[in-house]
Design a protein around this motif. Sequence first.
Motif, PDB file in Angstrom:
ATOM      1  N   GLN A   1       0.824  -1.210   0.000  1.00 17.89           N
ATOM      2  CA  GLN A   1       0.000   0.000   0.000  1.00 17.89           C
ATOM      3  C   GLN A   1       0.862   1.267   0.000  1.00 17.89           C
ATOM      4  N   GLU A   2       1.890   1.280   0.833  1.00 19.59           N
ATOM      5  CA  GLU A   2       2.750   2.457   0.916  1.00 19.59           C
ATOM      6  C   GLU A   2       3.543   2.657  -0.374  1.00 19.59           C
ATOM      7  N   THR A   3       4.068   1.566  -0.919  1.00 22.16           N
ATOM      8  CA  THR A   3       4.901   1.667  -2.123  1.00 22.16           C
ATOM      9  C   THR A   3       4.089   2.116  -3.332  1.00 22.16           C
ATOM     10  N   THR A   4       2.887   1.585  -3.483  1.00 23.43           N
ATOM     11  CA  THR A   4       2.058   1.931  -4.643  1.00 23.43           C
ATOM     12  C   THR A   4       1.260   3.215  -4.435  1.00 23.43           C
ATOM     13  N   GLY A   5       1.217   3.693  -3.192  1.00 17.86           N
ATOM     14  CA  GLY A   5       0.507   4.945  -2.917  1.00 17.86           C
ATOM     15  C   GLY A   5      -0.995   4.807  -2.809  1.00 17.86           C
ATOM     16  N   THR A   6      -1.485   3.573  -2.605  1.00 23.31           N
ATOM     17  CA  THR A   6      -2.942   3.384  -2.502  1.00 23.31           C
ATOM     18  C   THR A   6      -3.449   3.736  -1.108  1.00 23.31           C
ATOM     19  N   ASN A   7      -2.682   3.382  -0.068  1.00 22.20           N
ATOM     20  CA  ASN A   7      -2.960   3.839   1.303  1.00 22.20           C
ATOM     21  C   ASN A   7      -4.430   3.744   1.710  1.00 22.20           C
ATOM     22  N   GLY A   8      -4.956   2.535   1.734  1.00 20.61           N
ATOM     23  CA  GLY A   8      -6.327   2.308   2.178  1.00 20.61           C
ATOM     24  C   GLY A   8      -7.356   2.344   1.080  1.00 20.61           C
ATOM     25  N   CYS A   9      -6.953   2.738  -0.127  1.00 17.82           N
ATOM     26  CA  CYS A   9      -7.877   2.770  -1.274  1.00 17.82           C
ATOM     27  C   CYS A   9      -7.625   1.553  -2.167  1.00 17.82           C
ATOM     28  N   ARG A  10      -8.577   1.284  -3.025  1.00 21.79           N
ATOM     29  CA  ARG A  10      -8.381   0.242  -4.031  1.00 21.79           C
ATOM     30  C   ARG A  10      -7.376   0.717  -5.072  1.00 21.79           C
ATOM     31  N   HIS A  11      -6.515  -0.182  -5.518  1.00 20.50           N
ATOM     32  CA  HIS A  11      -5.659   0.089  -6.665  1.00 20.50           C
ATOM     33  C   HIS A  11      -6.575   0.241  -7.881  1.00 20.50           C
ATOM     34  N   PRO A  12      -6.388   1.250  -8.720  1.00 18.88           N
ATOM     35  CA  PRO A  12      -7.265   1.419  -9.892  1.00 18.88           C
ATOM     36  C   PRO A  12      -7.383   0.170 -10.758  1.00 18.88           C
ATOM     37  N   LEU A  13      -6.312  -0.597 -10.868  1.00 15.41           N
ATOM     38  CA  LEU A  13      -6.370  -1.805 -11.702  1.00 15.41           C
ATOM     39  C   LEU A  13      -7.270  -2.878 -11.098  1.00 15.41           C
ATOM     40  N   THR A  14      -7.533  -2.771  -9.792  1.00 11.71           N
ATOM     41  CA  THR A  14      -8.431  -3.733  -9.149  1.00 11.71           C
ATOM     42  C   THR A  14      -9.839  -3.626  -9.723  1.00 11.71           C
ATOM     43  N   PHE A  15     -10.279  -2.404 -10.016  1.00 11.34           N
ATOM     44  CA  PHE A  15     -11.599  -2.222 -10.620  1.00 11.34           C
ATOM     45  C   PHE A  15     -11.661  -2.911 -11.980  1.00 11.34           C
ATOM     46  N   ILE A  16     -10.589  -2.816 -12.732  1.00 10.00           N
ATOM     47  CA  ILE A  16     -10.543  -3.425 -14.062  1.00 10.00           C
ATOM     48  C   ILE A  16     -10.518  -4.944 -13.951  1.00 10.00           C
ATOM     49  N   LEU A  17      -9.718  -5.466 -13.012  1.00  6.24           N
ATOM     50  CA  LEU A  17      -9.658  -6.914 -12.791  1.00  6.24           C
ATOM     51  C   LEU A  17     -11.019  -7.456 -12.391  1.00  6.24           C
ATOM     52  N   GLU A  18     -11.699  -6.752 -11.495  1.00  5.15           N
ATOM     53  CA  GLU A  18     -13.011  -7.204 -11.041  1.00  5.15           C
ATOM     54  C   GLU A  18     -14.026  -7.199 -12.182  1.00  5.15           C
ATOM     55  N   ALA A  19     -13.958  -6.184 -13.033  1.00  2.26           N
ATOM     56  CA  ALA A  19     -14.863  -6.138 -14.185  1.00  2.26           C
ATOM     57  C   ALA A  19     -14.612  -7.316 -15.115  1.00  2.26           C
ATOM     58  N   ALA A  20     -13.338  -7.648 -15.336  1.00  3.91           N
ATOM     59  CA  ALA A  20     -13.001  -8.784 -16.189  1.00  3.91           C
ATOM     60  C   ALA A  20     -13.534 -10.084 -15.585  1.00  3.91           C
ATOM     61  N   ASP A  21     -13.407 -10.225 -14.267  1.00  4.69           N
ATOM     62  CA  ASP A  21     -13.919 -11.400 -13.568  1.00  4.69           C
ATOM     63  C   ASP A  21     -15.436 -11.486 -13.704  1.00  4.69           C
ATOM     64  N   ASP A  22     -16.114 -10.366 -13.530  1.00  4.23           N
ATOM     65  CA  ASP A  22     -17.578 -10.335 -13.644  1.00  4.23           C
ATOM     66  C   ASP A  22     -18.030 -10.731 -15.052  1.00  4.23           C
ATOM     67  N   ILE A  23     -17.373 -10.184 -16.052  1.00  3.47           N
ATOM     68  CA  ILE A  23     -17.730 -10.525 -17.439  1.00  3.47           C
ATOM     69  C   ILE A  23     -17.532 -12.014 -17.675  1.00  3.47           C
ATOM     70  N   ALA A  24     -16.405 -12.539 -17.207  1.00  3.37           N
ATOM     71  CA  ALA A  24     -16.077 -13.943 -17.456  1.00  3.37           C
ATOM     72  C   ALA A  24     -17.053 -14.884 -16.772  1.00  3.37           C
ATOM     73  N   TYR A  25     -17.258 -14.694 -15.462  1.00  8.06           N
ATOM     74  CA  TYR A  25     -18.061 -15.701 -14.760  1.00  8.06           C
ATOM     75  C   TYR A  25     -19.557 -15.551 -15.015  1.00  8.06           C
ATOM     76  N   LYS A  26     -20.040 -14.320 -15.200  1.00  8.35           N
ATOM     77  CA  LYS A  26     -21.479 -14.170 -15.394  1.00  8.35           C
ATOM     78  C   LYS A  26     -21.934 -14.682 -16.760  1.00  8.35           C
ATOM     79  N   THR A  27     -21.114 -14.503 -17.765  1.00  4.64           N
ATOM     80  CA  THR A  27     -21.479 -15.044 -19.081  1.00  4.64           C
ATOM     81  C   THR A  27     -21.203 -16.548 -19.149  1.00  4.64           C
ATOM     82  N   ALA A  28     -20.089 -16.981 -18.557  1.00  2.00           N
ATOM     83  CA  ALA A  28     -19.739 -18.404 -18.586  1.00  2.00           C
ATOM     84  C   ALA A  28     -20.740 -19.237 -17.801  1.00  2.00           C
ATOM     85  N   ASP A  29     -21.222 -18.710 -16.676  1.00  2.00           N
ATOM     86  CA  ASP A  29     -22.208 -19.454 -15.882  1.00  2.00           C
ATOM     87  C   ASP A  29     -23.464 -19.727 -16.702  1.00  2.00           C
TER      88      ASP A  29
END
Length: 474
Positions: free
Chosen positions: A231-259
Amino acid sequence: MEWEKLLSAKRDRQSVHRAGSVKSTDLRSEFEKDYHRIIGSASFRRLQDKTQVFPLDKSDFIRTRLTHSLEVSSFAKSLGQNIGENILTYGLNPGFSPRMKEDICSILQCAGLIHDIGNPPFGHFGELAIREWFAENLGKLEFCGQKAEELLEPQMREDLYHFEGNAQALRLVTKLHYLVDERGMNLTYALLGSIIKYPVSSLEIRPESGNIKDKKLGYYYADRDIFYDVQETTGTNGCRHPLTFILEAADDIAYKTADIEDSFIKGFISFHKLREELENLNTETGETGGPFDALYELDKFYMRGKERGERKPEEYAVKNWIVRVQGFMITCATDGFTSNYEAIMDGRYEHDLFYGTYGEKLMDLLGSLAFREVFTSAQIYKMEMKESVMLNFLMDKFSAAVMKFDNPYEKPGTIDKRIISFISDNYKSAYYFHSKGKSESEKLYLRLLLVTDYICGMTDSYAKRLYQELTAIF
């Protein structure tokens, strides 16, 4: 947050070669090196025998955690390309460079591969079963004549009660996967930051807050040092890393359509049921037509299948429709990130990337449909009952045995010794290393994590086979 810090290539263990002392012919970026570390790992290979939706399925078509992770990796990279290009094209960040766009794609590709690497056997039900086991049994375990539950610090107890595959993923790649030493895969901090979906401890979980980052715990007390360093090195400090939102969206697209696709192939959801649901969605939202009419697209592919003389036009329609939906959702997630860029970079954005987009209602429908028609079906419930018996047995046996492991006051019995011998030497080595100099309370906590570490490392088949062998079922 600043991209220069967010894309940190720092590792917990830096290279043994000093900069400039060795001329390298390796032209890979640090994030591309992460990719090769991951795909060469046993932990990643084990995903081929872990449940996505249908446990121990014999069909070659149905997805496993491995194929799901490969799909998430692909979607995440595509989203990174789109979003990175938007940042450059629209000048959203003057300091953002084409090289940063490339790094984002590499990081997201890796993040997709490991986002589920900490999940136990039998999918999300396995997580639930472990949580419930601790809720029902932690108060019964005894350590040297005292209640184990009372010996643990509050955060240690809550970690066990809120056991989470995402937190286990961070633990596995930073400590448990023995490559060179006790630092696990020793991945870059940018990658580690991107897989921390919930940057809160088990004492800070607040699903009622409405902020997506507070829903579950993101790291264990045992892994707090690496979490804080990332957290300290990347400067997120208690916030989500911006790429986490993108990863989660990719996961949602994959599992919701695949299911939906897998459930159609397994006979849980029919073409006509899917069409009926989409028809109801159009009626409820009044969005017939628009930028994407899901019902129209399904009917279009069905008619095309009929015209082509396909033997199963319904199957042809569903499979092609899934691909079309995935493309539309990539566009929605791209728009969601771009439209909320400032709030995301400031750590103020509280939703997923589909929130407020044209794809939000369709994504909700896909999740709801799978839940109603598949996850609450008698067939799945019966399978989960079997899985519960197996996991409860394994948790019973191994938790009782580790109470006497590395215990100077109470020696393990004959059966306990044999039970402990089954646990991977890598995991036991990690326990010994990280328990040095710790309090008795923390050592007890690490013993219990040793059990979840071992069980989470099991494939579905191994968990079933070990249960059968220990219960003399042949």
